[in-house]
Design an enzyme around this catalytic site. Structure first.
Site, PDB file in Angstrom:
ATOM      1  CD  GLU A  71      -2.867   5.423  -7.617  1.00 53.94           C
ATOM      2  OE1 GLU A  71      -2.651   6.645  -7.434  1.00 53.94           O
ATOM      3  OE2 GLU A  71      -2.518   4.548  -6.810  1.00 53.94           O
TER       4      GLU A  71
ATOM      5  CG  ASP B  27      -0.872  -0.842  -8.571  1.00 51.46           C
ATOM      6  OD1 ASP B  27      -1.614  -0.318  -9.428  1.00 51.46           O
ATOM      7  OD2 ASP B  27      -0.909  -0.544  -7.362  1.00 51.46           O
TER       8      ASP B  27
ATOM      9  CG  ASP C 158       1.178   1.658  -5.847  1.00 53.99           C
ATOM     10  OD1 ASP C 158       0.241   1.237  -5.137  1.00 53.99           O
ATOM     11  OD2 ASP C 158       1.170   2.795  -6.381  1.00 53.99           O
ATOM     12  CB  SER C 159      -0.103  -1.168  -1.103  1.00 52.31           C
ATOM     13  OG  SER C 159      -0.439  -2.433  -1.642  1.00 52.31           O
TER      14      SER C 159
ATOM     15  CD  GLU D 220      -7.152   3.536  -1.898  1.00 56.71           C
ATOM     16  OE1 GLU D 220      -6.640   3.206  -2.976  1.00 56.71           O
ATOM     17  OE2 GLU D 220      -6.517   3.601  -0.833  1.00 56.71           O
TER      18      GLU D 220
ATOM     19  CE  LYS E 162      -4.647  -0.766  -8.374  1.00 58.54           C
ATOM     20  NZ  LYS E 162      -4.181   0.612  -8.125  1.00 58.54           N
TER      21      LYS E 162
HETATM   22  O1  KIV Z   1      -1.610  -0.885  -4.196  1.00 62.58           O
HETATM   23  C1  KIV Z   1      -2.674  -1.236  -3.654  1.00 62.58           C
HETATM   24  O2  KIV Z   1      -2.691  -2.017  -2.689  1.00 62.58           O
HETATM   25  C2  KIV Z   1      -3.919  -0.682  -4.166  1.00 62.58           C
HETATM   26  C3  KIV Z   1      -5.158  -1.025  -3.425  1.00 62.58           C
HETATM   27  C4  KIV Z   1      -5.297  -0.122  -2.261  1.00 62.58           C
HETATM   28  C5  KIV Z   1      -6.354  -0.994  -4.296  1.00 62.58           C
HETATM   29  O3  KIV Z   1      -3.923   0.038  -5.107  1.00 62.58           O
END
Ligand code: KIV
Length: 291
Positions: free
Chosen positions: A125, A94, A55-56, A192, A123
Site C-alpha cells: 500500500e 499481501d 491482509d484482510s 480502493e 502487493k
Molecule cells: O487485503 C485485502 O483484502 C485487500 C483488498 C481489499 C484489495 O487489500
C-alpha cells in the site's frame, strides 16, 4: 480480436496481467481474496484470474478490527495454504503493515518469505514514498502490485475507513502517485475506496491495469473479498459489495439440522455406521454370553 474462450481464460501470469487494459479491448481482470485451500479451489474452479491472499485475513477470518494485527508469518501461512491447492490463478501475497516500512533490505526479505510460501508476486500500500522499496523488489525479480486510495493499513492516519480523493487536489495527487508507482515498476494497481470519476482518471493515466474495490466501473478489473461476495457473514458490508450468495444462512441451517438430528437420535443411521462381519459379530456375542 481474441476469441471469447481465450478472452475468458484466466490470466495467471504477471506479464498477462500487466498487459491487460480494457481500453485496448481486453476483458476486465477478476480478482478475489482467498486465505486457505478451499477458498483457492473455489476461486480457481470459478475461473478467477488472480487470488489475493490479503491482509484482510485479519478482519475476515481472524476476528480483528483492522488489518494491522497480522504479520509476515501469518500471511506466509495463509499463502502456503492457498498455493497447496494449486489454483489456476496468479497468487498475490499481501505485504502486511510494517513489513515494508522499516528498511529496503527488510522489505525484500519479507517479500521473499511470501514468494517462498507460494505467491508469484506481492502487493503493498502507498504512493510515491514507496518508490524505493518497489524498485528494490523489482530489482530482486519480485513483481509488485501497488494499492492506492483507501489503504486500510493507514486506518489511523486516515481517521477511519473513509473514501479517499474526494477533492480535486487529492484526486490529482492520486493520479501522480499512480504514475510514480508505474514508473517504479508495479505491474498493476489496486484502487480502493475512491470516486468513480477519480478511478477513471487514474485508469486513463496509466498503462498498467487498475483493479478496483469500491472504485466504480472504469477500472481494468474488480476485486472483492471472497467471504463478502459469498455472504459467509451477515455483518454490515460497504455499499460496493455485491452479495452473490447467502452461505452463512445456508451454513446455519445445515448445522442446526445436524444438531436436531443428533438430539433426536436420527444421526447417525445404520448406513452411516461401520459394522462387524456376521462371523465377528457372532464371535463377540458368544464371548459376551460366556463372561
Ligand atoms: O487485503 C485485502 O483484502 C485487500 C483488498 C481489499 C484489495 O487489500
Amino acid at each position: 480480436m481474441a476469441s471469447s474462450a481465450a478472452a475468458n481464460a484466466p490470466r495467471r501470469t504477471v506479464p498477462a496481467v500487466r498487459s491487460t487494459k480494457v481500453r485496448r479491448g481486453d476483458a476486465p481482470l477478476v480478482m478475489v481474496t482467498a486465505y486457505d485451500a478451499p477458498g483457492a479451489r473455489i476461486a480457481s474452479e470459478a475461473g478467477v484470474d488472480v487470488i489475493l491472499v490479503g491482509d484482510s485475513v485479519a478482519m475476515v477470518v481472524l476476528g480483528y478490527d483492522d488489518t494491522l494485527q497480522v504479520t509476515v508469518e501469518d500471511l506466509a501461512h495463509h499463502t502456503a495454504a492457498v498455493a497447496r491447492a494449486r489454483p489456476d490463478c496468479l497468487i498475490v501475497g499481501d505485504l502486511p503493515w510494517l513489513s515494508y516500512h522499516v528498511s529496503v533490505p527488510e522489505t525484500v526479505h519479507n517479500a521473499a518469505a511470501l514468494i517462498r510460501a507460494g505467491a508469484q508476486c506481492v502487493k503493498l500500500e502507498g504512493g510515491r514514498k514507496r518508490v524505493p522499496v518497489i524498485e528494490a523488489l523489482v530489482d530482486a525479480e519480485i513483481p509488485v502490485i501497488g494499492h492506492l486510495g483507501l489503504t486500510p493499513q493507514s486506518v489511523h492516519a486516515m481517521g477511519g475507513f473513509r473514501v479517499q480523493a474526494k477533492e480535486s487536489e487529492a484526486a490529482l495527487q492520486l493520479v501522480a502517485d499512480a504514475k510514480a508507482l508505474q514508473h517504479a515498476g508495479v505491474f498493476a494497481i489496486v484502487l480502493e475506496g475512491v470516486p468513480d470519476e477519480v478511478a477513471r482518471m487514474v485508469t486513463e493515466a496509466v498503462d498498467v491495469p487498475t483493479i478496483g474495490i469500491g472504485a466504480g466501473r472504469h477500472c481494468d478489473g474488480q476485486v472483492l473479498v471472497l467471504h463478502d461476495l459469498l455472504g459467509l457473514e451477515d455483518r454490515h458490508v460497504p455499499k460496493f459489495v455485491r452479495r452473490y450468495a447467502s452461505l452463512k444462512d445456508a451454513a446455519v441451517d445445515a448445522v442446526a439440522a445436524f444438531a436436531a438430528d443428533v438430539r433426536s437420535g436420527a444421526f447417525p443411521s445404520a448406513d452411516e455406521s461401520y459394522h462387524l462381519s456376521a462371523d465377528e459379530a457372532e464371535a463377540l456375542a458368544l464371548y459376551g454370553a460366556a463372561h
